[in-house]
Design an enzyme around this catalytic site. Structure first.
Site, PDB file in Angstrom:
ATOM      1  N   TYR A 291      11.673  -9.791 -31.937  1.00 56.97           N
ATOM      2  CA  TYR A 291      10.398  -9.829 -32.662  1.00 56.97           C
ATOM      3  C   TYR A 291      10.369 -11.078 -33.553  1.00 56.97           C
ATOM      4  CZ  TYR A 291      10.015  -4.896 -31.221  1.00 56.97           C
ATOM      5  OH  TYR A 291       9.958  -3.728 -30.494  1.00 56.97           O
TER       6      TYR A 291
ATOM      7  N   SER B 231       4.568   2.213 -29.222  1.00 58.96           N
ATOM      8  CA  SER B 231       3.104   2.146 -29.046  1.00 58.96           C
ATOM      9  C   SER B 231       2.481   3.552 -29.126  1.00 58.96           C
ATOM     10  CB  SER B 231       2.718   1.447 -27.737  1.00 58.96           C
ATOM     11  OG  SER B 231       3.007   0.077 -27.786  1.00 58.96           O
ATOM     12  N   PRO B 232       2.804   4.308 -30.168  1.00 62.34           N
ATOM     13  CA  PRO B 232       2.294   5.686 -30.240  1.00 62.34           C
ATOM     14  C   PRO B 232       0.779   5.749 -30.421  1.00 62.34           C
ATOM     15  CG  PRO B 232       3.328   5.067 -32.321  1.00 62.34           C
ATOM     16  CD  PRO B 232       3.627   3.959 -31.350  1.00 62.34           C
TER      17      PRO B 232
ATOM     18  N   GLY C 118      -3.441   0.803 -30.807  1.00 61.67           N
ATOM     19  CA  GLY C 118      -4.740   0.919 -31.493  1.00 61.67           C
ATOM     20  C   GLY C 118      -5.833   1.492 -30.602  1.00 61.67           C
ATOM     21  N   ALA C 119      -5.559   1.648 -29.303  1.00 58.24           N
ATOM     22  CA  ALA C 119      -6.605   2.097 -28.369  1.00 58.24           C
ATOM     23  C   ALA C 119      -7.044   3.542 -28.614  1.00 58.24           C
ATOM     24  CB  ALA C 119      -6.141   1.938 -26.923  1.00 58.24           C
TER      25      ALA C 119
ATOM     26  N   GLY D 254     -10.146   4.634 -31.723  1.00 60.12           N
ATOM     27  CA  GLY D 254     -11.606   4.605 -31.618  1.00 60.12           C
ATOM     28  C   GLY D 254     -12.225   3.317 -32.132  1.00 60.12           C
ATOM     29  N   LYS D 255     -11.370   2.354 -32.526  1.00 61.00           N
ATOM     30  CA  LYS D 255     -11.918   1.096 -33.073  1.00 61.00           C
ATOM     31  C   LYS D 255     -12.398   0.162 -31.963  1.00 61.00           C
ATOM     32  CE  LYS D 255      -8.187  -0.225 -35.263  1.00 61.00           C
ATOM     33  NZ  LYS D 255      -7.187  -0.898 -36.125  1.00 61.00           N
TER      34      LYS D 255
END
Ligand SMILES: NC(=O)c1ccc[n+]([C@@H]2O[C@H](COP(=O)([O-])OP(=O)(O)OC[C@H]3O[C@@H](n4cnc5c(N)ncnc54)[C@H](OP(=O)(O)O)[C@@H]3O)[C@@H](O)[C@H]2O)c1
Length: 315
Positions: free
Chosen positions: A57, A201-202, A206-207, A210-211
């Site tokens: 990272y 990626s829990p 961000g999918a 709802g954004k």
């Protein structure tokens, strides 16, 4: 905050961890040290004690930020630090060297959990060579516990059989309401064997919050090329899953992110590690535990997720 044992060890980790990929400042866009420090400080204040970083990272930058923040905040004894060695460095000597470098960047005496980030896919290093090095690191006191990440079940079993004096305590894999392949064989095995599943990626990056929609896709970071954010997939998500998440959010007085994380936490051995862009997101993510969806609502959410048709073939 709720806590759970890491694998079969007596080490307690929070049911929600903190992912530190964002601190790398590359894949997810620029990230200032001051924000990283604030995010870590807030997380620990709220009882989150499990911080996940990796050598790759930002090529060590995330590890440096984590180490520096922990030092400056004086919270070493309150955190469990997990980092990872990339699959390209799985030869015996490289494992030893990489672990010592991570330890230096983190500025700690011992790394609590060292994970093999992904298998040595194109290097053909025998798995027992790598595991022998991991066991040596435990014996030398460089690391406390061994974990793997993105290992298929068969390779995990092989890795376990190589170990003589240590155990694999955790497996880190992608798991969220949209991407659930792990349920097919790996998750039941981990539950049977008492191995913690650390869910990466829990929030499906961000999918599930709802954004985002086909008309409003994230820009300026890795998500531009992420299959989940491909317009056809986003259309599925926004029409079939998000409405149920939002309805439950209003029913429980929670946010969509909290509903999505709680669904994961309802699986006994699963510890989600959401990444955070700022302290407000940490506060929200920490609020994903301390309560539970009802069994009926859990099943409803699962059914909405089952109805999704997602493809990774995007071109
Ligand atoms: N082992 C592996 O191979 C592997 C792979 C990937 C990740 N990981 C680890 O897993 C961690 C988490 O995965 P991830 O970062 O890929 O994805 P994620 O946690 O599913 O999503 C993180 C993103 O979601 C948004 N977000 C976070 N909290 C939110 C909230 N409460 N409300 C609304 N949006 C929110 C933020 O982006 P925006 O605000 O910009 O939308 C944030 O950058 C990483 O940091 C890393 O430590 C490991």
């Amino acid at each position: 905050m709720e806590y759970i044992n890491l694998g079969k060890t007596s080490l307690k980790i929070s049911r929600i961890g903190l992912g530190a990929w964002q601190f790398g400042g590359d894949a997810w866009g620029p990230y200032e040290y001051g924000i990283a420090k604030e995010v870590i400080g807030k997380a620990v204040e709220l009882g989150i004690n499990f911080i996940d970083t990796a050598a790759v990272y930002g090529r060590g930058r995330s590890e440096e930020f984590v180490g520096r923040a922990i030092r400056e905040l004086g919270i070493r004894e309150h955190v469990v630090i997990a980092t990872k060695i990339p699959g390209d460095w799985h030869r015996y000597d490289d494992v030893l060297k990489a672990a010592r470098r991570s330890r230096e960047r983190l500025g700690v005496d011992v790394i609590d959990l060292l994970q093999l980030h992904w298998p040595a896919c194109w290097h053909n290093v025998p798995i027992c060579e790598t595991m022998k090095a991991m066991e040596k690191l435990v014996e030398d006191g460089v690391i406390r516990f061994i974990g793997v990440s993105n290992y298929p079940l068969q390779l995990l079993e092989a890795a376990r059989s190589c170990l003589k004096r240590s155990e694999i305590v955790s497996s880190q894999n992608r798991y969220n309401l949209i991407e659930r392949d792990i349920e097919k064989e790996l998750l039941p095995y981990l539950q049977r064997e008492g191995i913690t599943l650390i869910a990466w990626s829990p929030l499906a990056k961000g999918a599930v919050t709802g954004k985002y929609s086909p008309e409003n896709r994230p820009k300026g970071d890795l998500r531009e090329n992420e299959p989940v954010f491909y317009p056809d997939n986003l259309r599925e998500i926004t029409t079939k899953l998000i409405p149920v998440i939002k309805e439950l959010a209003s029913k429980y007085g929670k946010t969509p992110a909290q509903i999505a994380l709680n669904w994961l936490v309802m699986h006994d051995n699963v510890v989600p590690i959401p990444g955070a862009k700022n302290a407000a997101q940490v506060v929200e993510n920490a609020g994903a535990v301390g309560w539970r969806l009802s069994e009926d609502d859990f099943r409803r959410l699962t059914a909405a997720s089952n109805s999704l048709v997602i493809t990774y073939v995007t071109w």
